[in-house]
Design an enzyme around this catalytic site. Sequence first.
Site, short mmCIF file in Angstrom:
data_model
loop_
_atom_site.label_atom_id
_atom_site.label_comp_id
_atom_site.label_asym_id
_atom_site.label_seq_id
_atom_site.Cartn_x
_atom_site.Cartn_y
_atom_site.Cartn_z
N PHE A 1 2.98 3.71 -4.81
CA PHE A 1 4.03 4.50 -5.53
C PHE A 1 5.01 3.11 -6.28
O PHE A 1 5.11 2.29 -5.93
CB PHE A 1 5.06 5.01 -4.73
CG PHE A 1 4.54 6.44 -3.98
CD1 PHE A 1 4.62 7.55 -4.56
CD2 PHE A 1 3.97 6.26 -2.95
CE1 PHE A 1 3.96 8.72 -4.17
CE2 PHE A 1 3.38 7.56 -2.26
CZ PHE A 1 3.56 8.65 -2.82
N HIS B 1 -7.78 6.49 -0.39
CA HIS B 1 -6.28 6.09 -0.20
C HIS B 1 -6.40 5.11 0.96
O HIS B 1 -5.60 3.96 1.10
CB HIS B 1 -5.55 7.19 -0.02
CG HIS B 1 -3.91 6.70 -0.03
ND1 HIS B 1 -3.44 6.13 -1.12
CD2 HIS B 1 -2.91 7.04 0.53
CE1 HIS B 1 -2.09 5.87 -1.05
NE2 HIS B 1 -1.84 6.32 0.36
N HIS C 1 0.73 -1.19 -0.02
CA HIS C 1 0.00 0.10 0.03
C HIS C 1 0.93 0.96 -0.04
O HIS C 1 1.74 1.24 0.74
CB HIS C 1 -0.94 0.00 1.46
CG HIS C 1 -1.55 1.20 1.14
ND1 HIS C 1 -1.44 2.26 2.37
CD2 HIS C 1 -2.84 1.75 0.83
CE1 HIS C 1 -2.18 3.23 2.34
NE2 HIS C 1 -3.15 2.92 1.23
N SER C 2 0.65 2.04 -0.91
CA SER C 2 0.97 3.46 -0.78
C SER C 2 2.65 3.51 -0.98
O SER C 2 3.12 2.95 -2.00
CB SER C 2 0.73 4.19 0.37
OG SER C 2 0.95 5.86 0.27
N PHE C 3 3.47 4.02 -0.20
CA PHE C 3 4.86 3.81 -0.09
C PHE C 3 5.56 2.48 -0.10
O PHE C 3 6.74 2.19 -0.82
CB PHE C 3 5.53 4.38 1.15
CG PHE C 3 6.99 4.47 1.30
CD1 PHE C 3 7.57 5.63 0.42
CD2 PHE C 3 7.79 3.62 1.81
CE1 PHE C 3 9.06 5.88 0.58
CE2 PHE C 3 9.11 3.74 1.90
CZ PHE C 3 9.82 4.81 1.23
#
Length: 258
Positions: free
Chosen positions: A117, A233, A90-92
Amino acid sequence: MTQRKKAVTISPNSKLTFVLVHGAWHGGWCWSRVAGPLRDAGHTVYTPTLTGLGERSHLLSDSTTLQTFVDDIVNVLVWEDLRNVVLVGHSFAGLVISGVADAIPERLARLIYFDAFILDSGISTFDTLPAPVVEKLEAAASQAGTATPALPAPKPKSLGLTSPEDIEFVASRLTPHPLAAYKTALQLRQPQGNGLPCTYLHCNQPVFQAVAASSDWAKSQADWHWTTLASCHAAMVSDPDLVCEALLRLGSPESELP
């Protein structure tokens, strides 16, 4: 604690192994509303916390790099002897799972980039930001109140959360993020995904602009699957039922995804 729950249904012959990797400032705790139902449905679920975050925040150090995070997850796969894993970042943590896939693809079945990302090899997060923004973040990191520079946690509303219960749940658990993890880059030996089936799960209510370029890149790849989730998000907190359903659908070996 309020959450929208519904029964998660699945074929008894489709048991999966998930390793769910959290993003910046979070910890394994952020998956609790997703991991429980998946386990109740008979799946194996690991939610490791990366070094220096969550319940491991006492390990925060200026030597905690992006490679440290990759090593964290590689070691979970090795020491737990996990194979045929659906690895979710997730995300980073999209950067983290790319590094894991590069290092140990033989233990993985599929990668799911969850509003995550994606950066080219040799490019750090700070490399993608204007110099004044980097300077501002580094200044904030030096004033985070931690023994070593760390990026202060954002306000939960910036992650798309609106429910007071969800905001309280997240705000009380976010911890500063190791600065060096933003300053360092992965050196990938293989292309993104290392030949594994890859899916990008794009959250669109609302769109999290920080990952928009990564989502667009994934959508443009002929050998990647790209799909949407009608949530914010931080969907694993706000809409765990939708996330469970998406992970089961996207992670199933019977799916017709790339």
